[in-house]
Design a protein around this motif. Structure first.
Motif, PDB file in Angstrom:
ATOM      1  N   VAL A   4     -15.165 -23.683   5.778  1.00 29.57           N
ATOM      2  CA  VAL A   4     -15.331 -23.162   4.424  1.00 29.57           C
ATOM      3  C   VAL A   4     -16.463 -22.142   4.440  1.00 29.57           C
ATOM      4  CG1 VAL A   4     -15.903 -23.735   2.034  1.00 29.57           C
ATOM      5  CG2 VAL A   4     -14.505 -25.304   3.383  1.00 29.57           C
ATOM      6  N   VAL A   5     -16.204 -20.963   3.844  1.00 34.35           N
ATOM      7  CA  VAL A   5     -17.200 -19.894   3.813  1.00 34.35           C
ATOM      8  C   VAL A   5     -17.438 -19.497   2.359  1.00 34.35           C
ATOM      9  CG1 VAL A   5     -17.778 -17.571   4.581  1.00 34.35           C
ATOM     10  CG2 VAL A   5     -16.433 -19.054   6.065  1.00 34.35           C
ATOM     11  N   TYR A   6     -18.689 -19.389   1.990  1.00 31.15           N
ATOM     12  CA  TYR A   6     -19.102 -18.973   0.645  1.00 31.15           C
ATOM     13  C   TYR A   6     -19.442 -17.484   0.673  1.00 31.15           C
ATOM     14  CZ  TYR A   6     -22.085 -18.568  -3.501  1.00 31.15           C
ATOM     15  OH  TYR A   6     -22.645 -18.181  -4.685  1.00 31.15           O
ATOM     16  N   ILE A   7     -18.857 -16.710  -0.254  1.00 26.84           N
ATOM     17  CA  ILE A   7     -19.132 -15.281  -0.348  1.00 26.84           C
ATOM     18  C   ILE A   7     -19.688 -14.998  -1.748  1.00 26.84           C
ATOM     19  CG2 ILE A   7     -18.191 -12.951  -0.204  1.00 26.84           C
ATOM     20  CD1 ILE A   7     -15.839 -14.143   1.361  1.00 26.84           C
ATOM     21  N   PRO A   8     -20.975 -14.646  -1.848  1.00 28.58           N
ATOM     22  CA  PRO A   8     -21.537 -14.356  -3.178  1.00 28.58           C
ATOM     23  C   PRO A   8     -21.055 -13.007  -3.700  1.00 28.58           C
ATOM     24  CG  PRO A   8     -23.188 -13.967  -1.496  1.00 28.58           C
ATOM     25  CD  PRO A   8     -21.990 -14.539  -0.790  1.00 28.58           C
ATOM     26  N   ALA A   9     -20.924 -12.909  -5.009  1.00 28.19           N
ATOM     27  CA  ALA A   9     -20.611 -11.638  -5.668  1.00 28.19           C
ATOM     28  C   ALA A   9     -21.915 -11.044  -6.180  1.00 28.19           C
ATOM     29  CB  ALA A   9     -19.639 -11.866  -6.821  1.00 28.19           C
ATOM     30  N   TYR A  10     -21.988  -9.727  -6.193  1.00 25.71           N
ATOM     31  CA  TYR A  10     -23.184  -9.033  -6.658  1.00 25.71           C
ATOM     32  C   TYR A  10     -22.832  -8.174  -7.860  1.00 25.71           C
ATOM     33  CZ  TYR A  10     -25.103 -10.479  -2.194  1.00 25.71           C
ATOM     34  OH  TYR A  10     -25.536 -11.236  -1.134  1.00 25.71           O
ATOM     35  N   GLU A  77      -7.120 -19.438  10.547  1.00 24.18           N
ATOM     36  CA  GLU A  77      -6.171 -18.819   9.629  1.00 24.18           C
ATOM     37  C   GLU A  77      -6.609 -19.169   8.205  1.00 24.18           C
ATOM     38  OE1 GLU A  77      -1.451 -19.150   8.392  1.00 24.18           O
ATOM     39  OE2 GLU A  77      -2.133 -20.049  10.262  1.00 24.18           O
ATOM     40  N   VAL A  78      -6.723 -18.147   7.358  1.00 24.43           N
ATOM     41  CA  VAL A  78      -7.179 -18.374   5.983  1.00 24.43           C
ATOM     42  C   VAL A  78      -6.094 -19.117   5.209  1.00 24.43           C
ATOM     43  CG1 VAL A  78      -7.841 -17.258   3.823  1.00 24.43           C
ATOM     44  CG2 VAL A  78      -8.707 -16.380   5.992  1.00 24.43           C
ATOM     45  N   VAL A  79      -6.496 -20.210   4.575  1.00 22.59           N
ATOM     46  CA  VAL A  79      -5.587 -21.033   3.786  1.00 22.59           C
ATOM     47  C   VAL A  79      -5.668 -20.658   2.309  1.00 22.59           C
ATOM     48  CG1 VAL A  79      -5.033 -23.390   3.075  1.00 22.59           C
ATOM     49  CG2 VAL A  79      -5.749 -22.931   5.428  1.00 22.59           C
ATOM     50  N   SER A  80      -6.906 -20.423   1.811  1.00 23.10           N
ATOM     51  CA  SER A  80      -7.055 -20.083   0.393  1.00 23.10           C
ATOM     52  C   SER A  80      -8.346 -19.310   0.159  1.00 23.10           C
ATOM     53  CB  SER A  80      -7.050 -21.341  -0.480  1.00 23.10           C
ATOM     54  OG  SER A  80      -8.211 -22.108  -0.244  1.00 23.10           O
ATOM     55  N   VAL A  81      -8.304 -18.526  -0.902  1.00 24.98           N
ATOM     56  CA  VAL A  81      -9.486 -17.833  -1.407  1.00 24.98           C
ATOM     57  C   VAL A  81      -9.594 -18.219  -2.878  1.00 24.98           C
ATOM     58  CG1 VAL A  81     -10.584 -15.621  -1.852  1.00 24.98           C
ATOM     59  CG2 VAL A  81      -9.179 -15.912   0.199  1.00 24.98           C
ATOM     60  N   THR A  82     -10.682 -18.911  -3.225  1.00 22.95           N
ATOM     61  CA  THR A  82     -10.852 -19.427  -4.575  1.00 22.95           C
ATOM     62  C   THR A  82     -12.017 -18.730  -5.266  1.00 22.95           C
ATOM     63  OG1 THR A  82     -10.115 -21.590  -3.771  1.00 22.95           O
ATOM     64  CG2 THR A  82     -11.198 -21.530  -5.935  1.00 22.95           C
ATOM     65  N   PRO A  83     -11.750 -18.091  -6.422  1.00 24.97           N
ATOM     66  CA  PRO A  83     -12.868 -17.491  -7.154  1.00 24.97           C
ATOM     67  C   PRO A  83     -13.670 -18.566  -7.897  1.00 24.97           C
ATOM     68  CG  PRO A  83     -10.834 -17.135  -8.350  1.00 24.97           C
ATOM     69  CD  PRO A  83     -10.474 -17.827  -7.058  1.00 24.97           C
ATOM     70  N   VAL A  84     -14.973 -18.386  -7.942  1.00 26.71           N
ATOM     71  CA  VAL A  84     -15.853 -19.267  -8.719  1.00 26.71           C
ATOM     72  C   VAL A  84     -16.376 -18.437  -9.882  1.00 26.71           C
ATOM     73  CG1 VAL A  84     -17.957 -20.639  -8.693  1.00 26.71           C
ATOM     74  CG2 VAL A  84     -16.508 -20.543  -6.652  1.00 26.71           C
ATOM     75  N   LEU A 122     -16.800 -16.221  -4.128  1.00 25.77           N
ATOM     76  CA  LEU A 122     -15.506 -16.630  -3.591  1.00 25.77           C
ATOM     77  C   LEU A 122     -15.744 -17.731  -2.562  1.00 25.77           C
ATOM     78  CD1 LEU A 122     -13.931 -13.126  -2.847  1.00 25.77           C
ATOM     79  CD2 LEU A 122     -13.515 -14.570  -4.840  1.00 25.77           C
ATOM     80  N   ILE A 123     -14.817 -18.660  -2.495  1.00 26.72           N
ATOM     81  CA  ILE A 123     -14.873 -19.685  -1.461  1.00 26.72           C
ATOM     82  C   ILE A 123     -13.601 -19.520  -0.623  1.00 26.72           C
ATOM     83  CG2 ILE A 123     -14.815 -22.149  -0.962  1.00 26.72           C
ATOM     84  CD1 ILE A 123     -16.440 -22.578  -3.512  1.00 26.72           C
ATOM     85  N   VAL A 124     -13.797 -19.279   0.669  1.00 24.58           N
ATOM     86  CA  VAL A 124     -12.686 -19.069   1.593  1.00 24.58           C
ATOM     87  C   VAL A 124     -12.534 -20.339   2.430  1.00 24.58           C
ATOM     88  CG1 VAL A 124     -11.785 -17.673   3.489  1.00 24.58           C
ATOM     89  CG2 VAL A 124     -13.174 -16.602   1.705  1.00 24.58           C
ATOM     90  N   THR A 125     -11.331 -20.884   2.435  1.00 26.96           N
ATOM     91  CA  THR A 125     -11.026 -22.055   3.254  1.00 26.96           C
ATOM     92  C   THR A 125     -10.080 -21.612   4.358  1.00 26.96           C
ATOM     93  OG1 THR A 125     -11.206 -23.458   1.290  1.00 26.96           O
ATOM     94  CG2 THR A 125     -10.157 -24.424   3.225  1.00 26.96           C
ATOM     95  N   ALA A 126     -10.417 -21.968   5.588  1.00 27.53           N
ATOM     96  CA  ALA A 126      -9.604 -21.568   6.734  1.00 27.53           C
ATOM     97  C   ALA A 126      -9.342 -22.791   7.624  1.00 27.53           C
ATOM     98  CB  ALA A 126     -10.318 -20.484   7.529  1.00 27.53           C
ATOM     99  N   LYS A 127      -8.233 -22.707   8.371  1.00 29.33           N
ATOM    100  CA  LYS A 127      -7.823 -23.795   9.259  1.00 29.33           C
ATOM    101  C   LYS A 127      -7.724 -23.248  10.671  1.00 29.33           C
ATOM    102  CE  LYS A 127      -4.219 -27.239   9.789  1.00 29.33           C
ATOM    103  NZ  LYS A 127      -2.997 -27.797   9.216  1.00 29.33           N
ATOM    104  N   LYS A 128      -8.213 -24.014  11.635  1.00 34.24           N
ATOM    105  CA  LYS A 128      -8.177 -23.606  13.035  1.00 34.24           C
ATOM    106  C   LYS A 128      -6.722 -23.525  13.487  1.00 34.24           C
ATOM    107  CE  LYS A 128     -10.677 -23.005  16.872  1.00 34.24           C
ATOM    108  NZ  LYS A 128     -11.684 -21.992  17.044  1.00 34.24           N
ATOM    109  N   SER A 129      -6.358 -22.374  14.060  1.00 40.54           N
ATOM    110  CA  SER A 129      -4.992 -22.202  14.564  1.00 40.54           C
ATOM    111  C   SER A 129      -4.819 -22.994  15.865  1.00 40.54           C
ATOM    112  CB  SER A 129      -4.704 -20.721  14.842  1.00 40.54           C
ATOM    113  OG  SER A 129      -4.819 -19.990  13.642  1.00 40.54           O
ATOM    114  N   ALA A 130      -3.606 -23.451  16.055  1.00 39.28           N
ATOM    115  CA  ALA A 130      -3.336 -24.276  17.246  1.00 39.28           C
ATOM    116  C   ALA A 130      -3.186 -23.454  18.500  1.00 39.28           C
ATOM    117  CB  ALA A 130      -2.071 -25.091  17.031  1.00 39.28           C
TER     118      ALA A 130
END
Length: 130
Positions: A4-10, A77-84, A122-130
Motif C-alpha cells: 500500500v502506497v500513500y500519495i499526498p495531494a498538494y 500489479e496495481v489493484v486499486s487507486v482510492t481517493p481520500v 490517493l491510496i494505491v494498493t498493489a499485489k505482487k505478480s507471480a
C-alpha cells in the motif's frame, strides 16, 4: 504479498501576472557617454501563495504515474487507486439589536455557512505478480 502506497495531494499555486523589464543583451550609449543595457517589458507569472481549495491535479497525476511505474518495476500489479477526501467549512452568525430606537427588543440575526470537499490524497494498493 500486497503493498500500500500513500500519495499526498498538494494545493495548486496561485499568483498574478507582473510586468518586468528584461535585458535583451544589447547595450546602448547613455546620455553622458556611458553604456547601459537595453531592456524590454515582459509579462511574467509570479506565485503569491497556495490555493486553499484547489488541488494541483497535474502534479497528483504525475505523482501517481511515478508510483505506478515504480510498483511495476518492483513486480507489483496495481489493484486499486482510492481517493481520500477531506473537507473545509466556514460560518458566521451575528445578532443585531433592533426594535424602536434600537432599544434591544425585536432584534434580528443573519449569517452564512458553506462547506466543500477536496481530494486530500490517493491510496494505491498493489499485489505482487507471480
Amino acid at each position: 504479498m500486497n503493498k500500500v502506497v500513500y500519495i499526498p495531494a498538494y494545493f495548486e499555486p496561485v499568483g498574478k501576472n507582473k510586468t518586468v523589464k528584461v535585458p535583451t543583451g544589447e547595450k546602448k550609449k547613455g546620455f553622458f557617454g556611458g553604456e547601459k543595457d537595453v531592456t524590454k517589458k515582459e509579462t511574467q507569472w509570479e506565485q503569491t501563495g497556495w490555493s486553499d481549495c484547489r488541488i494541483d491535479g497535474e502534479r497528483l497525476a504525475n505523482d501517481l504515474a511515478e508510483v505506478v511505474c515504480g510498483l511495476n518495476n518492483e513486480g507489483y500489479e496495481v489493484v486499486s487507486v482510492t481517493p481520500v477526501t477531506s473537507g473545509a467549512y466556514d460560518w458566521n452568525y451575528q445578532l443585531q439589536s433592533g426594535g424602536a430606537g434600537n432599544n434591544g427588543y425585536g432584534g434580528y440575526g443573519y449569517g452564512y455557512g458553506y462547506g466543500y470537499s477536496f481530494t486530500n490524497s490517493l491510496i494505491v494498493t498493489a499485489k505482487k505478480s507471480a
